[in-house]
Enzyme design. Sequence first.
Site, mmCIF file in Angstrom:
data_model
loop_
_atom_site.group_PDB
_atom_site.id
_atom_site.type_symbol
_atom_site.label_atom_id
_atom_site.label_comp_id
_atom_site.label_asym_id
_atom_site.label_seq_id
_atom_site.Cartn_x
_atom_site.Cartn_y
_atom_site.Cartn_z
ATOM 1 N N PRO A 115 15.464 131.577 39.637
ATOM 2 C CA PRO A 115 16.611 130.672 39.666
ATOM 3 C C PRO A 115 16.199 129.232 39.928
ATOM 4 C CG PRO A 115 16.411 131.817 41.746
ATOM 5 C CD PRO A 115 15.375 132.411 40.843
ATOM 6 N N ARG B 210 19.136 126.311 39.529
ATOM 7 C CA ARG B 210 20.405 125.752 39.989
ATOM 8 C C ARG B 210 20.911 126.353 41.308
ATOM 9 N NH1 ARG B 210 24.209 123.826 36.520
ATOM 10 N NH2 ARG B 210 23.085 124.862 34.841
ATOM 11 N N ARG C 84 25.126 115.093 33.089
ATOM 12 C CA ARG C 84 25.748 116.390 32.820
ATOM 13 C C ARG C 84 27.200 116.294 32.320
ATOM 14 N NH1 ARG C 84 26.388 120.169 36.009
ATOM 15 N NH2 ARG C 84 25.661 121.788 34.616
ATOM 16 N N TYR D 275 27.372 117.927 28.726
ATOM 17 C CA TYR D 275 27.967 119.271 28.636
ATOM 18 C C TYR D 275 29.453 119.271 28.970
ATOM 19 C CZ TYR D 275 23.047 120.162 29.837
ATOM 20 O OH TYR D 275 21.692 120.144 29.905
ATOM 21 N N CYS E 268 26.942 101.435 28.697
ATOM 22 C CA CYS E 268 27.697 101.001 27.514
ATOM 23 C C CYS E 268 27.948 102.128 26.522
ATOM 24 C CB CYS E 268 26.991 99.837 26.857
ATOM 25 S SG CYS E 268 27.003 98.444 27.975
ATOM 26 N N GLU E 269 28.616 103.151 26.964
ATOM 27 C CA GLU E 269 29.067 104.211 26.069
ATOM 28 C C GLU E 269 30.400 104.718 26.595
ATOM 29 O OE1 GLU E 269 26.777 107.473 24.807
ATOM 30 O OE2 GLU E 269 24.931 106.300 24.632
ATOM 31 N N TYR F 127 19.611 119.544 38.107
ATOM 32 C CA TYR F 127 19.711 118.864 36.813
ATOM 33 C C TYR F 127 20.445 117.525 36.931
ATOM 34 C CZ TYR F 127 18.375 123.564 35.528
ATOM 35 O OH TYR F 127 17.727 124.763 35.467
#
Length: 866
Positions: free
Chosen positions: A748, A750, A786, A790, A817-818, A846
């Site tokens: 594991p 996460r 993230r 996702y 800038c997105e 992550y």
Amino acid sequence: MRKKEGPVQVPWVVLKFGGTSVASFAGWRTIGHEAAERAGSRRVALVCSALAGVTDLLERAVTAARTGNEGDDLARVGRAHEALAAAAGLDPAGPALEPMRAVLEEAGRLLQGVWLTGEAPPRLVARVLAAGELAATRLGAAILGSLGVGARWLDARDLLLSAPRPLEADERRYLAATVPAARAPERLEAAAGNARVVVTQGFIARTPEGDTCLLGRGGGDTSASLLAALAGAEAVEIWTDLPGLFTADPREVPAARLIRSVGYREARELASLGAKVLHPPCLDPAARHGIPVTIRCTPHPEMAGTRIEGESEAQPAVTAVTCRRGGTLLSMSTVAMWDTPGFLARFFSPFEELGISVDLIGTSEAAISVTLDSLPGGVEGRVFRRLLAGLEELGEVRVIHPCAVVSIVGRRIRATLGEIAPALTAFQERPVHLISNSAEDLNLSFVVDEEEGTPLVRRLHDLLFSNRGDDPRLGPTWERLRGAPAPAPATPWWERRRGELLALAADGQPRYVYDLATVRERARRLEDRLTAVDRLYYSMKANPHPAILDALHAEGFGIECVSIQEVEAARGRLGREAPLLFTPNFCPAGEYERAAALGAELTVDGPQLAEVAPRLLTGRGVAVRLDPGWGAGHHEKVRTGGPGSKFGLPPEELGGLRAALEAAGARIVGLHAHLGSGILDPAAWPALARLLASLAATAGGALQWIDLGGGLGVPERPGQPELDLEAVQAGLAPIAAALPGIELRLEPGRYVVAEAGVLLAPVTQVRRKARTVYVGVATGMNSLIRPALYGAWHPIVNLSRHPAPPDLFAQVVGPICESGDVLGRDRWLAHPEPGDVLLIGNAGAYGHAMASHYNLRPPAQEVVLD
Ligand code: LLP
């Protein structure tokens, strides 16, 4: 000659307000505000219901009068209206209330007639019930006037005309009338004159003879849709006390999510399969005229609601899980069906004779099953007995009652089977009596015993929606929208260490902060509860911070590495003794050589190494990574099994690879597989273990271990259940027992670090743009990608104000800038101000590991608390 231009037409919008909305002065303030806001650029038609409960009272008043009783129901109706007028500050003696009182007095006279004659023909009942809407709108027009919103009162009977069929019974003609969706804007223009805002009634219309008729219970929404079609309106808004359609019934599934947008057909399907917000037929007029319908929430006008419009995108999608209870399943089996043309017609003829409509159907050569969802008189009744008698002449009949129909609703459901497949484990060991896919491909329905309905909906919803992240079609969960506190399991560490955290972010810089005690606690939890697992490795890609490697090494974990850089970092930090696994994918052969030299165990997932560097393999034990054929995880990008994934060797190629490895002088000592990341279904690892165990013989006699990968999930959203480690253990224990001498491993990432880390993000600005409030923070997707990558959901609290209750609904955005630089959509925060520190939770895995210098903005720096 130039054509003369006509006057510019100002488009209409239709806003429908239900009984709860019009029953309070607060509701009318919202109505006034929304009308005034739109009236700047549009013409506004307000369609209103009767005050909540009034139609029921009027129905009771009719029954009482017909049976010769006085009753005080009409008086109660009067009192409800007077109380609302008083709350709105209207002068009880002034002229504004006269039209409303006149409506109720007329209703009184009609009831008097019923009382005198003892008869209540539908034509008269319609007039009494219409008084609810008429009085509400008369009063509403007066309230709007007092609020400074001049609204002209219109009689809906001048606008909507029914089209009764010649022999239609009076019940239908007057109480459940059909109004065709005609386009006739001049009718509304003529009635409205130059008024910018008009207020009229839902539910009522006029027959061709000029009598009052009703559209049936729930018909107010249909009125709005019909009026929009009539006016050629730009939009219809249905304002209710719920914020929209949800991915499941929120009363059963508090983690149900708001559906932000959906097509007409899907919405109708949802409404008829059990969603209570909409009356199923109400969408048809709007759909026929291509008018978008939005469901809005009167108590929360700031929420965007659900938008229903044409299915422009033909993308397959799963939208909701619904359940209808109280159904009856009837199955008949007979050999007479074989080769008997017209048998089905014979089967259905008693249904037709008795007026029983059939819902779902399944047939085979020798059997037919149908469900009935409304049965006159119920299963004990005479009609059903006659139906059975008719059918028993044809074959053997079986009845299951009560049953529930659980449906997965969406569009192009047949194209989503791959996505749905893992969720079907919800049906394990539960008898399913019938499966049906609607001809329009809008649902996949399962008929089960009634008591299975609720647990199945919960489980299916969890499996289908808990990993959908920030899917743009889905909004916040029901419990979030209600502002209800998330069922917090235990006090999170950051609450206890709030002071330290605030001090760390006092300089206005973003920071990742890790709590080592939490890392150790999670590590021990796995060791203590998963006793079937012999050895745990930490998948360092989740968070390679040296202090975390130290802590987990001290807990007895090995380290799983996927690049030579990870191997070097782990070896360098932890010394010669630390067990390392090297599990790369598509990596240059040279990395294997160096990893082997550093003492890592090697895992291959294809023939490449045996082909290009056979000498490296000579005399060595290696592991083989397999593709189990299916994957799992919180997002498709992190599911690492199945035909679409680049990982692993298909099991049927294991024999061939073994031969190639043996030819190079190597033996297979390990079998490895990893399904994906963020899995909450405890059955995932036992299923994988069974598969790998079945391949042990193919791997050969040198096999020493089986590694089930990582992927152990942590709850992301409030209300999501934790991974049930006891169930994982229970599933693994018998498999481990059947594999004596073979070590079981897990790796594991996460699970051990996610909840141990937070990202502290100081607020830089709070800004309202149009209807949306943005809370800007000092870092964005450069620190935490993230959510953008996702659609992952991370909890966000205003740490500076914590535990003050949230009061602001906002979008939390970073400085990159997105447009995708959103850390949290639709969040409730406790009045954030510049300088406050937002805490973004669940950021230990992550987070920093995937950070970048995008826009040359450095990611948040890391701090470790011991
Ligand atoms: N073993 C292998 C072979 C892996 O590829 C991974 C993760 C793990 C173990 C650990 O999985 P975990 O227990 O952490 O779920 N960036 C994504 C996660 C990608 C995981 C990649 N492989 C995210 O932020 O959700």
